[in-house]
Each structure stands twice: as C-alpha cells, then as structure tokens.
Write a protein that holds these residues in place. Structure first.
Motif, PDB file in Angstrom:
ATOM      1  N   ASP A 249       0.850  -1.191   0.000  1.00 57.33           N
ATOM      2  CA  ASP A 249       0.000   0.000   0.000  1.00 57.33           C
ATOM      3  C   ASP A 249       0.887   1.244   0.000  1.00 57.33           C
TER       4      ASP A 249
ATOM      5  N   GLY B 126       0.346   3.564   2.906  1.00 58.67           N
ATOM      6  CA  GLY B 126       0.307   2.963   4.230  1.00 58.67           C
ATOM      7  C   GLY B 126       1.357   3.522   5.166  1.00 58.67           C
TER       8      GLY B 126
ATOM      9  N   GLY C 231       4.028   1.058   3.745  1.00 57.83           N
ATOM     10  CA  GLY C 231       2.949   0.175   3.329  1.00 57.83           C
ATOM     11  C   GLY C 231       3.382  -1.232   2.984  1.00 57.83           C
TER      12      GLY C 231
ATOM     13  N   ALA D  20      -8.108  -1.693   5.653  1.00 57.07           N
ATOM     14  CA  ALA D  20      -6.856  -1.466   4.927  1.00 57.07           C
ATOM     15  C   ALA D  20      -5.940  -2.680   5.053  1.00 57.07           C
TER      16      ALA D  20
ATOM     17  N   ALA E 119      -4.584  -5.108   2.035  1.00 51.80           N
ATOM     18  CA  ALA E 119      -3.165  -5.452   1.900  1.00 51.80           C
ATOM     19  C   ALA E 119      -2.968  -6.965   1.879  1.00 51.80           C
TER      20      ALA E 119
END
Length: 386
Positions: free
Chosen positions: A244, A247, A256, A301, A305
């Motif tokens: 991500d 992230g 991320g 999220a 991922a």
C-alpha cells in the motif's frame, strides 16, 4: 542388531510418511502412490506393524470380490514429541502425538537472552511436559523440536536470531546434551509450513503457500511436495513486500509493506495514535467488529493489503491454495471481505479460485510446527530391525 538401513533410507521411509500423513490408507492406494507390488508392501510394512508403529484399522469390504481390506494407520500414541517456539521474551511448548496434535502445553518467560539461560528454560519446559505424561516419562519422548525467528543451518546451528541477539549458536548440540533426546532446530515459518504440509488442511496438496500474521509477517512455500528453503530463509523477506503506497512505515522505513500493514504491533499502533492511548490488538479487532469507524478503516486497509499479498503469491507462484496462520490471524474475520475483494481485483477474471484455509489455533501453531520438525527428524533417523 542388524537394521534395514538401505530400505529405511528410501522406500520404507516413504511408506511411513504416506501412512503418517494420509492414514488410514488402503494398501491398494499405498501401492499406487509408491509403485509397490502387494508383496513388497507387505514386506515393508511388517516391521512397522511388529514395532507397534502401524496398526490395521477396521476391515472394509472391497468394491468387487475379494478379501476385506485392512487400511493401515499409524498408532498416534506410539511416540511423544515436544515442540518449543522461542520468541524474544518467552518460550511456549506443546507435547504432541505422532501427528503433532497437542496433548499438553506450557510456557515460561525468558529471564534474559543468554544461551545457557534459554537452554535451561527449554529444558525445564520439556521436563515439565514429559513428567506429566506417562508415555513420555516411560521413554516415549522421541524428540524435541525448537523453532526460532531467524536463520538455522542444517537444523543444528542458529546462525542468526535477531530477537535473541544470537549468532552461530549450536543449539541442537547443547540441548541434546542437556535432554538426552534428539533435537531438531528450524526457522519458525519453515517449521510451521512443515506442520501444515504434513498435518494441516493442505496436506496432500503438493503446492501451496503459508502466510503468517503475528509479531511480523511470514511467508512459506511448498512446491512439488517440498518446503522451499534458501540461504535467505529466516530474513522475513515476505514482510518487506510493498502492498500500500499510502500505508504507514515499518521500522525499516518501508511504506505500506506487509509488516507495516499486517503485523500486530503496527495495527495496534495505528489505532493507538488515533485514540491517544495504547490499544491491545484484541481490542482493535473487537472495536472493528463492533463497527468503530477508525478501527474498521484500519482493519479494512489491512484486509486489502492481505488480499493483495495473496494475489501476488498466487499470480507469481501459480499455487491455488494458501494457509493463513499465526497468532494474529484473528484479523481474518473482520478483514475477510476486504481481503477477498482485493484478491479478486488483482487476479485475472478467468484465473482459478484460490482456496484459503485458516489455521486459527493461535500461538500454539508455532510450537506445533516445531513438533512437526521433530517428527520429521525422527522419521529420518528411524531404524527397524531386520
């Protein structure tokens, strides 16, 4: 006493492995799997039956004419094993049967990271578990497995264990001198992958992946019925996979990556920053399940991922089965929908379905992995009388 070492180095060990993993299994199925005639199968299985390692299960009537079949199985209580998972602050152990099913467990903190101190903790756990089990106390303890986050050479020497600050520690030799039984040491993700290969829901599948979620993120792979290992096994490379671009950062500065998005400390820290207090991982999951907007956004999220990671694995290795495990896999119930959506989005619409198995046994799965390595080692060392 004479031994059939030549046979045990090959076909007989293959026979024992097939019965261990797939039993109860018919002789005809065993013959097909191993390419053995009925006479050869009878000859090879006889020593196992005489030693009480194999048993014949209830007769089943054949489809056509002929004598009833007696499938072969292992006598799971014929041997005991202890698996120990070492972390940076504790040791967790399980006593298992021949199929790595836990029959007892124990845990102790590590007073410090000195090798002798850790060895004494492991030895105390093994002594505690076998003293409370009549079979193990009577000499039925066949081996000990130890799993550790880091690099291990030849299942003997811990060449690198950052959580403990160790380099080149001959842990198997030291523990064998202390315990008087064979000891096998392995990287924790490799050990857990071995347990899933031999005894988990993917057993019988010759190619699959394992993803672990916990203090970090682990990745294991089985191809052609073998656990894949390289000199870099133990570095946790799966935890560096970028997932991500928006992230959070991991401790190594990767934005991320799998560790930043999925590891327990990162998920807890994200909600802790938002709420201005420390938030245990279990509370994050509880708040998410209850619909807390910030907690929900964090686990969504994480789910996206995870789904992207699963898609990377399936696309690049072409496996169609993944086992999710580790002490943080409680994430799955609250992140499942977003994970599956991300997995589908990153796959070709005509690609096959990825089967996902969830091992929700928690932290105990790591110790069972260590026991599986001990079982595998005992099978490799097995000698039967001629």
């Amino acid at each position: 006493m004479a031994s059939v070492d030549a046979e045990m180095s090959g076909t007989a060990r293959d026979l024992a492995r097939q019965v261990l993993i797939h039993g109860p299994i018919s002789r005809s199925d065993l013959g097909r799997r191993l390419g053995l005639s009925p006479a050869s199968l009878t000859r090879l299985s006889k020593p196992f039956l005489e030693r009480g390692l194999f048993i014949e299960t209830a007769e089943t009537a054949p489809a056509g004419a002929g004598r009833p079949a007696k499938p072969l199985d292992v006598r799971v209580d014929a041997r005991r094993f202890v698996g120990v998972k070492l972390s940076g602050d504790a040791a967790f152990a399980v006593l298992t049967d021949l199929r790595a099913t836990a029959v007892a467990s124990a845990a102790r903190p590590l007073p410090d990271h000195d090798v002798d101190a850790v060895v004494e903790v492991v030895a105390a756990l093994v002594d505690e578990l076998r003293s409370g089990d009549s079979l193990a106390a009577a000499g039925g303890l066949a081996g000990v497995g130890v799993s550790i986050g880091g690099n291990v050479a030849d299942q003997r020497v811990v060449t690198r264990a950052p959580f403990l600050g160790w380099r080149d520690v001959p842990l198997a030799d030291v523990l064998e001198s202390r315990l008087g039984v064979p000891v096998d040491v392995e990287n924790d993700v490799t050990a857990l992958t071995t347990a899933e290969q031999w005894f988990g829901p993917a057993r019988g599948t010759d190619a699959f992946a394992v993803v672990t979620v916990g203090a970090g993120v682990g990745y294991g792979l089985v191809m052609h019925d073998r656990v894949v290992t390289t000199p870099d096994t133990g570095l946790g490379l799966g935890g560096h996979l970028p997932l991500d671009p928006s992230g959070p950062l991991c401790l190594d500065g990767h934005r991320g990556c799998a560790t930043a998005m999925l590891a327990i400390p990162s998920i807890s820290a994200q909600l802790g920053i938002a709420l201005g207090r420390e938030v245990p991982y279990e509370e994050v999951l509880e708040l998410s399940a209850a619909g807390h907007p910030v907690a929900r956004s964090i686990t969504d999220a994480a789910g996206r991922a995870l789904g992207r990671m699963l898609a990377y694995i399936a696309n690049l290795t072409m496996v169609d089965t993944v086992v999710l495990s580790g002490e943080g896999i409680g994430l799955w119930p609250v992140a499942r929908a977003s994970a599956l959506a991300a997995l589908a989005a990153d796959r070709d619409p005509e690609a096959g379905t990825v089967t996902i198995h969830v091992d929700d046994t928690g932290f105990g799965s790591w110790a069972r992995g260590a026991a599986a390595v001990a079982i595998q080692g005992a099978l490799a060392r097995l000698r039967l009388p001629a």
